[in-house]
Design an enzyme around this catalytic site. Structure first.
Site, PDB file in Angstrom:
ATOM      1  N   ARG A 139      -0.339  -8.679  14.291  1.00  0.00           N
ATOM      2  CA  ARG A 139      -0.518  -7.362  13.645  1.00  0.00           C
ATOM      3  C   ARG A 139      -1.594  -7.438  12.569  1.00  0.00           C
ATOM      4  O   ARG A 139      -2.398  -6.516  12.417  1.00  0.00           O
ATOM      5  CB  ARG A 139       0.798  -6.895  13.003  1.00  0.00           C
ATOM      6  CG  ARG A 139       1.725  -6.169  13.970  1.00  0.00           C
ATOM      7  CD  ARG A 139       2.936  -5.637  13.243  1.00  0.00           C
ATOM      8  NE  ARG A 139       2.630  -4.513  12.371  1.00  0.00           N
ATOM      9  CZ  ARG A 139       3.365  -4.139  11.332  1.00  0.00           C
ATOM     10  NH1 ARG A 139       4.449  -4.809  11.011  1.00  0.00           N
ATOM     11  NH2 ARG A 139       3.026  -3.103  10.607  1.00  0.00           N
TER      12      ARG A 139
ATOM     13  N   LYS B 292       0.817  -1.216   0.000  1.00  0.00           N
ATOM     14  CA  LYS B 292       0.000   0.000   0.000  1.00  0.00           C
ATOM     15  C   LYS B 292       0.855   1.272   0.000  1.00  0.00           C
ATOM     16  O   LYS B 292       0.583   2.206  -0.754  1.00  0.00           O
ATOM     17  CB  LYS B 292      -0.886  -0.081   1.243  1.00  0.00           C
ATOM     18  CG  LYS B 292      -1.597   1.152   1.663  1.00  0.00           C
ATOM     19  CD  LYS B 292      -2.468   0.828   2.867  1.00  0.00           C
ATOM     20  CE  LYS B 292      -1.651   0.511   4.120  1.00  0.00           C
ATOM     21  NZ  LYS B 292      -1.183   1.709   4.842  1.00  0.00           N
TER      22      LYS B 292
ATOM     23  N   ARG C 218      -8.118   5.653  10.317  1.00  0.00           N
ATOM     24  CA  ARG C 218      -8.047   4.291  10.837  1.00  0.00           C
ATOM     25  C   ARG C 218      -9.366   3.839  11.446  1.00  0.00           C
ATOM     26  O   ARG C 218      -9.567   2.652  11.666  1.00  0.00           O
ATOM     27  CB  ARG C 218      -6.968   4.191  11.922  1.00  0.00           C
ATOM     28  CG  ARG C 218      -5.563   4.247  11.389  1.00  0.00           C
ATOM     29  CD  ARG C 218      -4.566   3.983  12.499  1.00  0.00           C
ATOM     30  NE  ARG C 218      -3.219   4.347  12.101  1.00  0.00           N
ATOM     31  CZ  ARG C 218      -2.397   3.564  11.414  1.00  0.00           C
ATOM     32  NH1 ARG C 218      -2.785   2.367  11.046  1.00  0.00           N
ATOM     33  NH2 ARG C 218      -1.195   3.976  11.080  1.00  0.00           N
TER      34      ARG C 218
ATOM     35  N   ARG D 185      14.200  -9.544   9.190  1.00  0.00           N
ATOM     36  CA  ARG D 185      13.982  -8.445  10.136  1.00  0.00           C
ATOM     37  C   ARG D 185      13.117  -8.959  11.287  1.00  0.00           C
ATOM     38  O   ARG D 185      12.173  -9.717  11.049  1.00  0.00           O
ATOM     39  CB  ARG D 185      13.252  -7.288   9.449  1.00  0.00           C
ATOM     40  CG  ARG D 185      14.087  -6.542   8.434  1.00  0.00           C
ATOM     41  CD  ARG D 185      13.383  -5.274   8.034  1.00  0.00           C
ATOM     42  NE  ARG D 185      11.911  -5.453   8.082  1.00  0.00           N
ATOM     43  CZ  ARG D 185      11.032  -4.547   7.730  1.00  0.00           C
ATOM     44  NH1 ARG D 185      11.453  -3.387   7.294  1.00  0.00           N
ATOM     45  NH2 ARG D 185       9.737  -4.773   7.792  1.00  0.00           N
TER      46      ARG D 185
ATOM     47  N   ARG E  60      10.443 -12.943   3.707  1.00  0.00           N
ATOM     48  CA  ARG E  60      11.370 -11.887   3.306  1.00  0.00           C
ATOM     49  C   ARG E  60      12.725 -12.043   4.016  1.00  0.00           C
ATOM     50  O   ARG E  60      12.773 -12.247   5.222  1.00  0.00           O
ATOM     51  CB  ARG E  60      10.733 -10.547   3.696  1.00  0.00           C
ATOM     52  CG  ARG E  60      11.222  -9.354   2.944  1.00  0.00           C
ATOM     53  CD  ARG E  60      10.142  -8.319   2.786  1.00  0.00           C
ATOM     54  NE  ARG E  60       9.559  -7.865   4.049  1.00  0.00           N
ATOM     55  CZ  ARG E  60       8.500  -7.072   4.140  1.00  0.00           C
ATOM     56  NH1 ARG E  60       7.901  -6.655   3.052  1.00  0.00           N
ATOM     57  NH2 ARG E  60       8.026  -6.702   5.311  1.00  0.00           N
TER      58      ARG E  60
END
Ligand SMILES: [Zn+2]
Length: 228
Positions: free
Chosen positions: A183, A25, A100, A172, A139
């Protein structure tokens, strides 16, 4: 991804990007803002700017941010109103990560009306949660050159080693499943009412975020151009 500016097209409204973390996004929001030469607005950036400049809003927000708390609407909304008033926003702007909540969305709708903007366009990134988890948790970054790989979608020839320089690959800490999973769940809970709100108003446009970056980018442009 095309970095082209569209000199003869005007935006004249707010474009709002809704989507889970890791769905691309932010990249799309920045690219769209660049194409139309309008500001890319993120409340995170605004907060950091206010804190850096030591404004009164920044001074109120700073201790809350430092303790990891959520900055209240009373501060965020004043900051947004203040930002929209600046001349660079007169031809429209792109929101990334705001609003939000439905309360914020209602407030923003009123503010846009007051400023004479057309109804906002809301681009909603839709992606299968399993696929998104693979994208994020897969990732890996080269410690030497910073190249990004993905153990599922873009594996290296030698596992754990960069194709370019043989550097060690690392994940990470924020990309670990135990961080990402909660999340994404929190995001879904928070965003579902907001997406429903904009859908009721006929402002919501779904985009399949599983497509390539270029494909998503052209879908976004099509949505914005056809907005009424
Ligand atoms: Zn490397």
């Amino acid at each position: 991804m095309s970095p082209d500016v569209l000199p003869h097209e005007k935006l004249d409204r707010a474009v709002i990007f809704l989507g889970p973390p890791g769905a691309g996004k932010g990249t799309q929001a920045k690219e769209l803002a660049h194409k139309f030469s309008v500001p890319h607005l993120s409340t995170g950036d605004m907060l950091r700017e206010h804190v850096a400049h030591g404004t009164s809003l920044g001074q109120q927000a700073q201790p809350i941010m430092a303790s990891g708390g959520l900055v209240p609407d009373s501060i965020v909304l004043r900051m947004v109103a203040d930002r929209i008033d600046r001349p660079d926003c007169s031809r429209g702007f792109v929101f990334d990560g705001f609003p939000r909540t439905v309360t914020q969305a209602q407030w923003l709708g009123e503010l846009l009306k007051q400023h004479g903007f057309k109804q906002p366009v809301v681009v909603h990134f839709v992606i299968d949660k399993g696929l998104l988890l693979r994208r994020i948790t897969g990732r890996r970054m080269c410690k030497v050159g910073g190249e990004i790989y993905n153990i599922y979608e873009r594996p290296t020839r030698v596992p754990g080693r960069c194709d370019n320089d043989g550097g060690e690959l690392e994940q990470r800490p924020d990309d670990r499943e135990e961080i990402v999973g909660p999340r994404l769940e929190a995001y879904e809970k928070q965003t579902a009412p907001l997406a429903a709100y904009y859908r009721r108003l006929n402002r919501l446009h779904d985009v399949d975020a599983a497509l390539s970056v270029d494909e998503v980018s052209s879908k976004v442009l099509e949505i914005v151009r056809n907005a009424h």
